[in-house]
Design a protein around this motif. Structure first.
Motif, PDB file in Angstrom:
ATOM      1  N   ILE A  15       0.723  -1.079  -0.068  1.00  0.00           N
ATOM      2  CA  ILE A  15       0.094   0.050   0.112  1.00  0.00           C
ATOM      3  C   ILE A  15       0.843   1.014   0.087  1.00  0.00           C
ATOM      4  O   ILE A  15       2.163   1.051   0.281  1.00  0.00           O
ATOM      5  CB  ILE A  15      -1.085   0.118   1.088  1.00  0.00           C
ATOM      6  N   GLY A  16       0.273   2.468  -0.199  1.00  0.00           N
ATOM      7  CA  GLY A  16       1.280   3.544  -0.256  1.00  0.00           C
ATOM      8  C   GLY A  16       0.649   4.804  -1.229  1.00  0.00           C
ATOM      9  O   GLY A  16      -0.563   4.866  -1.564  1.00  0.00           O
ATOM     10  N   LEU A  17       1.822   5.345  -1.589  1.00  0.00           N
ATOM     11  CA  LEU A  17       1.694   6.468  -2.579  1.00  0.00           C
ATOM     12  C   LEU A  17       2.803   6.288  -3.674  1.00  0.00           C
ATOM     13  O   LEU A  17       3.925   6.004  -3.597  1.00  0.00           O
ATOM     14  CB  LEU A  17       1.744   7.829  -2.006  1.00  0.00           C
ATOM     15  N   ASP A  18       2.246   6.521  -5.046  1.00  0.00           N
ATOM     16  CA  ASP A  18       3.138   6.678  -6.509  1.00  0.00           C
ATOM     17  C   ASP A  18       2.994   7.509  -7.038  1.00  0.00           C
ATOM     18  O   ASP A  18       1.897   8.057  -7.577  1.00  0.00           O
ATOM     19  CB  ASP A  18       3.052   5.400  -6.992  1.00  0.00           C
ATOM     20  N   PHE A  19       3.816   8.634  -7.027  1.00  0.00           N
ATOM     21  CA  PHE A  19       3.757   9.948  -7.755  1.00  0.00           C
ATOM     22  C   PHE A  19       4.409   9.871  -9.038  1.00  0.00           C
ATOM     23  O   PHE A  19       4.711  10.790  -9.848  1.00  0.00           O
ATOM     24  CB  PHE A  19       4.116  10.992  -6.854  1.00  0.00           C
ATOM     25  N   TYR A  20       5.124   8.650  -9.351  1.00  0.00           N
ATOM     26  CA  TYR A  20       5.873   8.566 -10.497  1.00  0.00           C
ATOM     27  C   TYR A  20       5.334   8.702 -12.076  1.00  0.00           C
ATOM     28  O   TYR A  20       5.735   9.642 -12.816  1.00  0.00           O
ATOM     29  CB  TYR A  20       6.850   7.317 -10.352  1.00  0.00           C
ATOM     30  N   TRP A  21       4.309   7.861 -12.112  1.00  0.00           N
ATOM     31  CA  TRP A  21       3.669   7.838 -13.447  1.00  0.00           C
ATOM     32  C   TRP A  21       2.691   9.162 -13.738  1.00  0.00           C
ATOM     33  O   TRP A  21       2.533   9.635 -14.808  1.00  0.00           O
ATOM     34  CB  TRP A  21       3.270   6.588 -13.703  1.00  0.00           C
ATOM     35  N   ASP A  22       1.899   9.125 -12.592  1.00  0.00           N
ATOM     36  CA  ASP A  22       0.445  10.140 -12.846  1.00  0.00           C
ATOM     37  C   ASP A  22       0.105  10.488 -11.725  1.00  0.00           C
ATOM     38  O   ASP A  22       0.270   9.799 -10.651  1.00  0.00           O
ATOM     39  CB  ASP A  22      -0.369   9.159 -13.446  1.00  0.00           C
ATOM     40  N   LEU A  23      -0.290  11.967 -11.301  1.00  0.00           N
ATOM     41  CA  LEU A  23      -0.893  12.258 -10.189  1.00  0.00           C
ATOM     42  C   LEU A  23      -2.434  12.519 -10.265  1.00  0.00           C
ATOM     43  O   LEU A  23      -3.065  13.182  -9.446  1.00  0.00           O
ATOM     44  CB  LEU A  23      -0.253  13.751  -9.912  1.00  0.00           C
ATOM     45  N   THR A  24      -3.239  11.745 -11.148  1.00  0.00           N
ATOM     46  CA  THR A  24      -4.563  11.943 -11.287  1.00  0.00           C
ATOM     47  C   THR A  24      -5.324  11.623 -10.175  1.00  0.00           C
ATOM     48  O   THR A  24      -6.215  12.108  -9.677  1.00  0.00           O
ATOM     49  CB  THR A  24      -5.084  11.175 -12.542  1.00  0.00           C
ATOM     50  N   PHE A  25      -5.067  10.490  -9.715  1.00  0.00           N
ATOM     51  CA  PHE A  25      -5.592   9.714  -8.415  1.00  0.00           C
ATOM     52  C   PHE A  25      -4.866  10.045  -7.152  1.00  0.00           C
ATOM     53  O   PHE A  25      -5.047   9.335  -6.292  1.00  0.00           O
ATOM     54  CB  PHE A  25      -5.902   8.412  -8.716  1.00  0.00           C
ATOM     55  N   THR A  26      -4.029  11.227  -7.080  1.00  0.00           N
ATOM     56  CA  THR A  26      -3.388  11.442  -5.736  1.00  0.00           C
ATOM     57  C   THR A  26      -4.363  11.375  -4.459  1.00  0.00           C
ATOM     58  O   THR A  26      -4.124  10.786  -3.401  1.00  0.00           O
ATOM     59  CB  THR A  26      -2.599  12.665  -5.993  1.00  0.00           C
ATOM     60  N   GLN A  27      -5.386  12.306  -4.618  1.00  0.00           N
ATOM     61  CA  GLN A  27      -6.152  12.224  -3.467  1.00  0.00           C
ATOM     62  C   GLN A  27      -6.862  10.736  -3.231  1.00  0.00           C
ATOM     63  O   GLN A  27      -7.021  10.386  -1.885  1.00  0.00           O
ATOM     64  CB  GLN A  27      -7.425  13.223  -3.813  1.00  0.00           C
ATOM     65  N   GLN A  28      -7.177   9.815  -4.171  1.00  0.00           N
ATOM     66  CA  GLN A  28      -7.841   8.719  -3.802  1.00  0.00           C
ATOM     67  C   GLN A  28      -6.716   7.889  -3.321  1.00  0.00           C
ATOM     68  O   GLN A  28      -6.961   6.965  -2.819  1.00  0.00           O
ATOM     69  CB  GLN A  28      -8.353   8.025  -5.245  1.00  0.00           C
ATOM     70  N   GLN A  29      -5.348   7.758  -3.743  1.00  0.00           N
ATOM     71  CA  GLN A  29      -4.283   7.085  -3.219  1.00  0.00           C
ATOM     72  C   GLN A  29      -4.245   7.466  -1.632  1.00  0.00           C
ATOM     73  O   GLN A  29      -3.909   6.539  -1.062  1.00  0.00           O
ATOM     74  CB  GLN A  29      -2.969   7.438  -3.965  1.00  0.00           C
ATOM     75  N   GLU A  30      -4.069   8.488  -1.452  1.00  0.00           N
ATOM     76  CA  GLU A  30      -4.005   9.088   0.038  1.00  0.00           C
ATOM     77  C   GLU A  30      -5.181   8.461   0.882  1.00  0.00           C
ATOM     78  O   GLU A  30      -4.941   8.029   2.009  1.00  0.00           O
ATOM     79  CB  GLU A  30      -3.771  10.582   0.148  1.00  0.00           C
ATOM     80  N   ALA A  31      -6.586   8.614   0.263  1.00  0.00           N
ATOM     81  CA  ALA A  31      -7.598   7.882   0.986  1.00  0.00           C
ATOM     82  C   ALA A  31      -7.431   6.613   1.202  1.00  0.00           C
ATOM     83  O   ALA A  31      -7.980   6.050   2.065  1.00  0.00           O
ATOM     84  CB  ALA A  31      -8.846   8.527   0.075  1.00  0.00           C
ATOM     85  N   ALA A  32      -7.285   6.029  -0.016  1.00  0.00           N
ATOM     86  CA  ALA A  32      -6.885   4.319   0.095  1.00  0.00           C
ATOM     87  C   ALA A  32      -5.875   4.204   0.970  1.00  0.00           C
ATOM     88  O   ALA A  32      -5.981   2.913   1.841  1.00  0.00           O
ATOM     89  CB  ALA A  32      -6.448   4.100  -1.135  1.00  0.00           C
ATOM     90  N   PHE A  33      -4.985   4.754   1.154  1.00  0.00           N
ATOM     91  CA  PHE A  33      -3.543   4.513   2.259  1.00  0.00           C
ATOM     92  C   PHE A  33      -4.343   4.641   3.728  1.00  0.00           C
ATOM     93  O   PHE A  33      -4.181   3.910   4.525  1.00  0.00           O
ATOM     94  CB  PHE A  33      -2.542   5.574   2.109  1.00  0.00           C
ATOM     95  N   LEU A  34      -4.674   5.854   3.915  1.00  0.00           N
ATOM     96  CA  LEU A  34      -5.446   5.808   5.139  1.00  0.00           C
ATOM     97  C   LEU A  34      -6.510   4.652   5.535  1.00  0.00           C
ATOM     98  O   LEU A  34      -6.652   4.441   6.924  1.00  0.00           O
ATOM     99  CB  LEU A  34      -6.068   7.062   5.275  1.00  0.00           C
ATOM    100  N   LYS A  35      -7.348   4.274   4.650  1.00  0.00           N
ATOM    101  CA  LYS A  35      -8.201   2.997   4.912  1.00  0.00           C
ATOM    102  C   LYS A  35      -7.624   2.041   5.421  1.00  0.00           C
ATOM    103  O   LYS A  35      -7.876   1.282   5.992  1.00  0.00           O
ATOM    104  CB  LYS A  35      -9.291   3.056   3.569  1.00  0.00           C
TER     105      LYS A  35
END
Length: 261
Positions: A93-113
């Motif tokens: 789990i975590g965050l990936d900013f390398y390829w695309d920042l489109t779903f950054t908010q969703q990534q952070e929410a998924a991480f917290l979940k």
């Protein structure tokens, strides 16, 4: 030796899987930990876990690169598996900013979940944290910030494929995590030569991230679990320890994460 991160259910291993596994055993691999990616990788991973019980050991989580508009359904599947299956770690789990920042908010929410799921089931986590190409978005620091905001003092686990600087390493370690060290440690400009000499052997575990990030001299080719032996050699050199000590201590570090479950 414990391989703490390998996607051995990947299709690139289909043709020579048994041979690959035998090479892993020959270099002394006692366990292979398998991180999940999304709902599509669950069944292949579970199949290996059932066929090689106690050797190929599965995690459960939603990889940030697979976070998209279907994130809620994917997270529901993760929670269903954690409720009904047998998993010792949530990941990756975590965050990936390398390829695309489109779903950054969703990534952070998924991480917290998934941090909340770690607390619910009292499980360690395996974190993927990849910065943007020009490093203007730092995934390591942002993961640390979210962990601090979440505020569960018993949260623990691995920052997999760590490739940050010494300051970032110390921050991660202060949060009760160990660093997953793999093929990047063997790269000429990987940067870990400026980090590992200043850490303790209790701060790290070994991994390959197979089939990705093969160590030198196999860089650019398919990675496999047996190459962890090359990682151990390089880490020993950088930390001024014997290879045997690195293998022994990193295995103890990995087992501590499992035993705390």
């Amino acid at each position: 030796m414990i391989e703490t991160h390998a996607h051995i259910y990947d299709k690139v291993f289909e043709e020579d899987f048994q041979e690959m596994l035998e090479r892993a055993r020959q270099v002394g691999i006692q366990e292979i930990w398998m991180p999940n990616c999304n709902s599509g990788t669950i069944e292949p991973m579970k199949k290996l876990a059932n066929e090689h019980q106690g050797y190929c050991i599965p995690m459960m989580g939603l990889h940030p690169c697979y976070v998209d508009e279907n994130v809620e359904a994917e997270l529901a599947k993760v929670e269903e598996e954690l409720e009904n299956g047998s998993y010792f770690m949530i990941g990756e789990i975590g965050l990936d900013f390398y390829w695309d920042l489109t779903f950054t908010q969703q990534q952070e929410a998924a991480f917290l979940k998934q941090l909340a799921l770690a607390k619910k089931y009292n499980l360690p986590i395996c974190i993927h944290s990849r910065n943007s190409k020009k490093n203007e978005h730092n995934a390591i620091i942002r993961c640390c910030e979210l962990i601090e905001e979440f505020g569960w003092k018993d949260l623990r686990g691995i920052f997999h494929c760590f490739s940050g600087n010494l300051e970032e390493a110390k921050r991660v370690i202060s949060l009760n995590f160990v660093l997953g060290i793999g093929g990047v440690s063997t790269f000429k400009n990987g940067g870990l030569d400026k980090v590992l000499p200043y850490l303790k052997t209790t701060d790290i575990v070994l991994e390959t991230d197979s089939p990705y990030l093969a160590p030198t001299p196999y860089r650019g080719k398919r990675n496999e679990v047996s190459y962890i032996d090359l990682v151990a050699e390089r880490v020993a050199l950088l930390m001024g320890e014997s290879k045997e000590e690195i293998i022994k201590q990193t295995s103890v570090n990995a087992q501590k994460l499992k035993q705390a479950v």
